[in-house]
Design a protein around this motif. Structure first.
Motif, PDB file in Angstrom:
ATOM      1  N   GLN A 219       0.634  -0.932   0.017  1.00 51.35           N
ATOM      2  CA  GLN A 219      -0.123  -0.284  -0.077  1.00 51.35           C
ATOM      3  C   GLN A 219       0.562   1.394   0.125  1.00 51.35           C
ATOM      4  OE1 GLN A 219      -3.112   0.053   2.834  1.00 51.35           O
ATOM      5  NE2 GLN A 219      -3.170  -1.997   2.896  1.00 51.35           N
ATOM      6  N   LEU A 223       0.980   3.958  -3.121  1.00 47.92           N
ATOM      7  CA  LEU A 223       0.662   5.349  -2.795  1.00 47.92           C
ATOM      8  C   LEU A 223       2.166   6.715  -3.452  1.00 47.92           C
ATOM      9  CD1 LEU A 223      -1.093   7.759  -1.645  1.00 47.92           C
ATOM     10  CD2 LEU A 223      -0.428   6.658   0.337  1.00 47.92           C
ATOM     11  N   LYS A 238      -3.757  10.006  -3.338  1.00 45.56           N
ATOM     12  CA  LYS A 238      -4.130   9.162  -2.051  1.00 45.56           C
ATOM     13  C   LYS A 238      -5.492   9.026  -1.587  1.00 45.56           C
ATOM     14  CE  LYS A 238      -2.057  10.321   2.766  1.00 45.56           C
ATOM     15  NZ  LYS A 238      -1.513  11.012   3.474  1.00 45.56           N
ATOM     16  N   ASN A 239      -6.781   9.923  -2.300  1.00 41.29           N
ATOM     17  CA  ASN A 239      -7.322   9.697  -1.872  1.00 41.29           C
ATOM     18  C   ASN A 239      -8.468   8.425  -2.523  1.00 41.29           C
ATOM     19  OD1 ASN A 239      -8.227  12.032  -0.592  1.00 41.29           O
ATOM     20  ND2 ASN A 239      -8.871  13.140  -2.540  1.00 41.29           N
ATOM     21  N   ASN A 242      -6.499   5.228  -0.993  1.00 44.39           N
ATOM     22  CA  ASN A 242      -7.679   4.625   0.098  1.00 44.39           C
ATOM     23  C   ASN A 242      -9.521   4.351   0.082  1.00 44.39           C
ATOM     24  OD1 ASN A 242      -5.700   5.764   1.884  1.00 44.39           O
ATOM     25  ND2 ASN A 242      -6.355   8.079   2.119  1.00 44.39           N
ATOM     26  N   THR A 243      -9.765   5.324  -0.639  1.00 51.96           N
ATOM     27  CA  THR A 243     -11.775   4.247  -1.771  1.00 51.96           C
ATOM     28  C   THR A 243     -11.247   3.437  -1.822  1.00 51.96           C
ATOM     29  OG1 THR A 243     -11.153   6.721  -2.467  1.00 51.96           O
ATOM     30  CG2 THR A 243     -13.264   5.116  -2.761  1.00 51.96           C
ATOM     31  N   THR A 246     -10.404   1.081   1.008  1.00 54.62           N
ATOM     32  CA  THR A 246     -11.256   0.582   2.307  1.00 54.62           C
ATOM     33  C   THR A 246     -12.649  -0.564   1.283  1.00 54.62           C
ATOM     34  OG1 THR A 246     -12.559   2.046   1.182  1.00 54.62           O
ATOM     35  CG2 THR A 246     -11.133   2.146   2.852  1.00 54.62           C
TER      36      THR A 246
END
Ligand SMILES: Nc1ncnc2c1ncn2[C@@H]1O[C@H](COP(=O)(O)OP(=O)(O)OP(=O)(O)O)[C@@H](O)[C@H]1O
Ligand SMILES: O=P(O)(O)OC[C@H]1O[C@H](OP(=O)(O)OP(=O)(O)O)[C@H](O)[C@@H]1O
Length: 248
Positions: A219, A223, A238-239, A242-243, A246
């Motif tokens: 991860q 990134l 980054k978003n 992360n999205t 998840t």
């Protein structure tokens, strides 16, 4: 598999432009062992395991989870994904390798211009010849899904390994599903695209694998990689990751 695995095309249409895209971002690819070597390094991407594979193998690896991230054609991703687009995540379309996956029939079929016409022709064909219309393609899953969405059932698939456009002439099939960019191959083989027969507009894309083993190390590397490959969109990278993570 804790290190981030990043695959780019080793050959074929997408290789050169993928390398050019990376070089323009300041990451020149050096192939270990010269032109035919299948290992690579990208200076500045130290914590990434680079893999050189065919576009098809990259699509399969992303779907199965043996790769974390890679560049390949969207047509291949869609076709290898048994359950459709939830099995991969497009980070970015790369603006090259563009081509359409289409349904085409012989130009001489004057009454067949739409998928509904094809279904009607298939029913008539079966009554007359006691067999179904044959559709030649290498895109087995995409074809099945598209034909079902268009309520076309009067056909049977014939798997093609190449030169698909020749199938109606040689008698191997009646209809084809294949990729086209300039349209020259369709024209040369006397075929026309059905009016509502564009299955997918594909281009080369950077994609992530939901099925891969996303260790903390992978991860973090991903990134960093996305921030470097998306220099104008770092917060988005980054978003996005992360999205994505998840929802894995
Ligand atoms: N005119 C075109 N014909 C075929 N593919 C194209 C065309 N234009 C762009 N592409 C893209 O290039 C991809 C095919 O690239 P390439 O032939 O290198 O891959 P491959 O399927 O892995 O090769 P191989 O069949 O040798 O394993 C297509 O899946 C598509 O995304
Ligand atoms: O619309 P066009 O510009 O004519 O391009 C489409 C053709 O190009 C590809 O074949 P390729 O010659 O690469 O051979 P292949 O069948 O081995 O992929 C593809 O399979 C189509 O047949």
């Amino acid at each position: 598999m804790s290190k981030l695995s990043f695959a780019i095309p080793s050959k074929g249409r997408l290789k050169e432009q993928t390398e050019q895209w990376l070089a323009e971002l300041g990451f020149p690819v050096s192939q270990i062992g010269g032109e035919r070597g299948y290992q690579a390094e990208i200076a500045g991407l130290g914590d990434v395991e680079m893999r050189l594979l065919s576009a098809s193998e990259i699509a399969r690896g992303l779907i199965e989870g043996s790769l974390h991230i890679g560049v390949t054609g969207e047509d291949l991703l869609h076709d290898f994904a048994p359950d459709g687009a939830s099995e991969f995540r497009i980070v970015r379309q790369l603006g090259f390798g563009g081509a359409d996956v289409i349904v085409a029939v012989p130009q001489a079929w004057l009454d067949v211009d739409t998928m509904a016409d094809l279904e009607a022709a298939g029913a008539a064909f079966r009554k007359l010849h006691h067999r179904r219309l044959r559709v030649a393609t290498k895109y087995m899953r995409l074809t099945r899904r598209f034909f079902a969405a268009k309520s076309v059932g009067e056909y049977r698939l014939v798997e093609s390994a190449g030169a698909t456009e020749a199938a109606p002439t040689t008698g191997a099939a009646d209809v084809i599903v294949d990729i086209t960019s300039t349209g020259a191959t369709l024209k040369a083989n006397g075929l026309k695209i059905l009016d509502d027969g564009v299955i997918l507009k594909s281009q080369a894309s950077l994609a992530l694998s939901p099925a891969a083993d996303w260790s903390d190390e992978a991860q973090a590397s991903c990134l960093r990689l996305l921030e470097r490959l998306e220099p104008n969109a770092s917060p988005n990278a980054k978003n996005l990751l992360n999205t994505f993570l998840t929802h894995v």
